[in-house]
Design a protein around this motif. Structure first.
Motif, PDB file in Angstrom:
ATOM      1  N   PRO A 121       0.811  -1.332   0.178  1.00 13.32           N
ATOM      2  CA  PRO A 121      -0.009   0.031  -0.103  1.00 13.32           C
ATOM      3  C   PRO A 121       0.922   1.176  -0.020  1.00 13.32           C
ATOM      4  O   PRO A 121       0.502   2.338  -0.606  1.00 13.32           O
ATOM      5  CB  PRO A 121      -0.785  -0.278   1.274  1.00 13.32           C
ATOM      6  CG  PRO A 121      -0.792  -1.385   1.663  1.00 13.32           C
ATOM      7  CD  PRO A 121       0.548  -2.033   1.078  1.00 13.32           C
ATOM      8  N   LEU A 122       2.085   1.106   0.708  1.00 21.43           N
ATOM      9  CA  LEU A 122       2.894   2.425   0.382  1.00 21.43           C
ATOM     10  C   LEU A 122       3.347   2.780  -0.716  1.00 21.43           C
ATOM     11  O   LEU A 122       3.794   4.040  -1.108  1.00 21.43           O
ATOM     12  CB  LEU A 122       4.212   2.139   1.403  1.00 21.43           C
ATOM     13  CG  LEU A 122       3.847   1.547   2.830  1.00 21.43           C
ATOM     14  CD1 LEU A 122       5.119   1.391   3.653  1.00 21.43           C
ATOM     15  CD2 LEU A 122       2.950   2.367   3.589  1.00 21.43           C
ATOM     16  N   SER A 123       3.031   1.955  -1.908  1.00 20.18           N
ATOM     17  CA  SER A 123       3.685   2.295  -3.088  1.00 20.18           C
ATOM     18  C   SER A 123       2.870   3.146  -3.715  1.00 20.18           C
ATOM     19  O   SER A 123       3.065   3.910  -4.800  1.00 20.18           O
ATOM     20  CB  SER A 123       3.778   0.971  -4.118  1.00 20.18           C
ATOM     21  OG  SER A 123       2.447   0.151  -4.203  1.00 20.18           O
ATOM     22  N   ASP A 124       1.434   3.364  -3.168  1.00 17.56           N
ATOM     23  CA  ASP A 124       0.610   4.232  -3.663  1.00 17.56           C
ATOM     24  C   ASP A 124       0.843   5.698  -3.330  1.00 17.56           C
ATOM     25  O   ASP A 124       0.002   6.702  -3.961  1.00 17.56           O
ATOM     26  CB  ASP A 124      -0.814   4.019  -3.239  1.00 17.56           C
ATOM     27  CG  ASP A 124      -1.512   2.524  -3.904  1.00 17.56           C
ATOM     28  OD1 ASP A 124      -0.738   2.062  -4.929  1.00 17.56           O
ATOM     29  OD2 ASP A 124      -2.236   1.996  -3.273  1.00 17.56           O
ATOM     30  N   LEU A 125       1.878   5.992  -2.438  1.00 12.02           N
ATOM     31  CA  LEU A 125       1.988   7.183  -2.105  1.00 12.02           C
ATOM     32  C   LEU A 125       2.814   8.033  -3.011  1.00 12.02           C
ATOM     33  O   LEU A 125       4.124   8.270  -2.887  1.00 12.02           O
ATOM     34  CB  LEU A 125       2.639   7.127  -0.728  1.00 12.02           C
ATOM     35  CG  LEU A 125       2.029   6.641   0.432  1.00 12.02           C
ATOM     36  CD1 LEU A 125       2.838   6.385   1.727  1.00 12.02           C
ATOM     37  CD2 LEU A 125       0.889   7.398   0.702  1.00 12.02           C
ATOM     38  N   GLN A 126       2.303   8.721  -4.039  1.00 15.50           N
ATOM     39  CA  GLN A 126       3.022   9.185  -5.078  1.00 15.50           C
ATOM     40  C   GLN A 126       3.959  10.333  -4.845  1.00 15.50           C
ATOM     41  O   GLN A 126       4.823  10.779  -5.431  1.00 15.50           O
ATOM     42  CB  GLN A 126       1.884   9.666  -6.341  1.00 15.50           C
ATOM     43  CG  GLN A 126       1.195   8.508  -6.848  1.00 15.50           C
ATOM     44  CD  GLN A 126       2.442   7.040  -7.436  1.00 15.50           C
ATOM     45  OE1 GLN A 126       3.168   7.532  -8.118  1.00 15.50           O
ATOM     46  NE2 GLN A 126       1.951   6.120  -6.936  1.00 15.50           N
ATOM     47  N   GLY A 127       3.298  11.200  -3.816  1.00 14.65           N
ATOM     48  CA  GLY A 127       4.170  12.405  -3.254  1.00 14.65           C
ATOM     49  C   GLY A 127       5.300  12.091  -2.346  1.00 14.65           C
ATOM     50  O   GLY A 127       5.997  12.884  -1.963  1.00 14.65           O
ATOM     51  N   LEU A 128       5.407  10.787  -1.824  1.00 12.13           N
ATOM     52  CA  LEU A 128       6.413  10.462  -1.016  1.00 12.13           C
ATOM     53  C   LEU A 128       8.134  10.652  -1.369  1.00 12.13           C
ATOM     54  O   LEU A 128       8.415  10.504  -2.507  1.00 12.13           O
ATOM     55  CB  LEU A 128       6.304   8.959  -0.606  1.00 12.13           C
ATOM     56  CG  LEU A 128       6.875   8.744   0.866  1.00 12.13           C
ATOM     57  CD1 LEU A 128       6.129   9.472   2.100  1.00 12.13           C
ATOM     58  CD2 LEU A 128       6.636   6.978   1.084  1.00 12.13           C
ATOM     59  N   ARG A 129       8.618  11.548  -0.628  1.00 17.27           N
ATOM     60  CA  ARG A 129       9.992  11.766  -1.065  1.00 17.27           C
ATOM     61  C   ARG A 129      10.919  11.209   0.112  1.00 17.27           C
ATOM     62  O   ARG A 129      12.242  10.991  -0.091  1.00 17.27           O
ATOM     63  CB  ARG A 129      10.462  13.423  -1.010  1.00 17.27           C
ATOM     64  CG  ARG A 129       9.727  13.975  -1.973  1.00 17.27           C
ATOM     65  CD  ARG A 129       9.836  15.571  -2.329  1.00 17.27           C
ATOM     66  NE  ARG A 129       9.186  16.217  -1.435  1.00 17.27           N
ATOM     67  CZ  ARG A 129       9.381  17.313  -0.847  1.00 17.27           C
ATOM     68  NH1 ARG A 129      10.488  18.090  -1.153  1.00 17.27           N
ATOM     69  NH2 ARG A 129       8.529  18.048  -0.191  1.00 17.27           N
TER      70      ARG A 129
END
Length: 161
Positions: free
Chosen positions: A148-156
């Protein structure tokens, strides 16, 4: 100010010098919550004060940063997720069983979650569209799927320990 691990770097860029440090001093923590002026709040309290904070946290409209060391249960976590302008949340350890209420934190850009052994999924984190920094640390023994963490598109920034 020094915070643990990668969260230190994630949060230090604009920390306000007047970080409220509220610990066990009844006069201080009641004054801070009643003024509703706190933008930054570090909480460490005992079980007797938990109900007070469950009622007060959603009223803190100016609160942007919350660091909590009081092992929030599900009810306290739901109150935290009702803080209207929260941008940064650091929970050192918890008894949270469901992260679903975090979807209400539309402004959340930085989130750190310490040991939370009662959780069984990180799925609700995928809905945090404004999240740019995530730290997951400690015991999350029931969670094997991090997809589910792969859906965090803005994650830097991502810290997994």
């Amino acid at each position: 100010m020094n915070f643990n691990g990668a969260i230190h770097n994630a949060f230090e860029d604009d920390l306000h010098p007047s970080l409220w440090n509220i610990q066990r001093n009844v006069a201080d923590w009641r004054d801070a919550a009643e003024t509703s002026q706190a933008e930054f709040l570090h909480l460490a309290f005992d079980a007797k004060q938990r109900l007070y904070w469950i009622k007060q946290l959603p009223k803190l409209e100016k609160l942007r940063f919350l660091e909590i060391k009081s092992k929030p249960n599900q009810e306290l976590f739901e109150a935290i997720c009702a803080v209207p302008n929260l941008e940064r949340l650091n929970i050192f350890w918890s008894n949270i069983i469901d992260l679903t209420p975090i979807k209400h934190l539309k402004n959340l850009t930085h989130f750190s979650l310490g040991s939370s052994p009662k959780l069984d999924t990180f799925d609700p984190l995928a809905k945090l569209e404004s999240l740019i920094s995530l730290g997951i640390d400690g015991n999350h023994r029931a969670i094997c799927d991090l997809s589910p963490l792969s859906d965090l598109q803005g994650l830097r920034g991502l810290m997994l320990c």
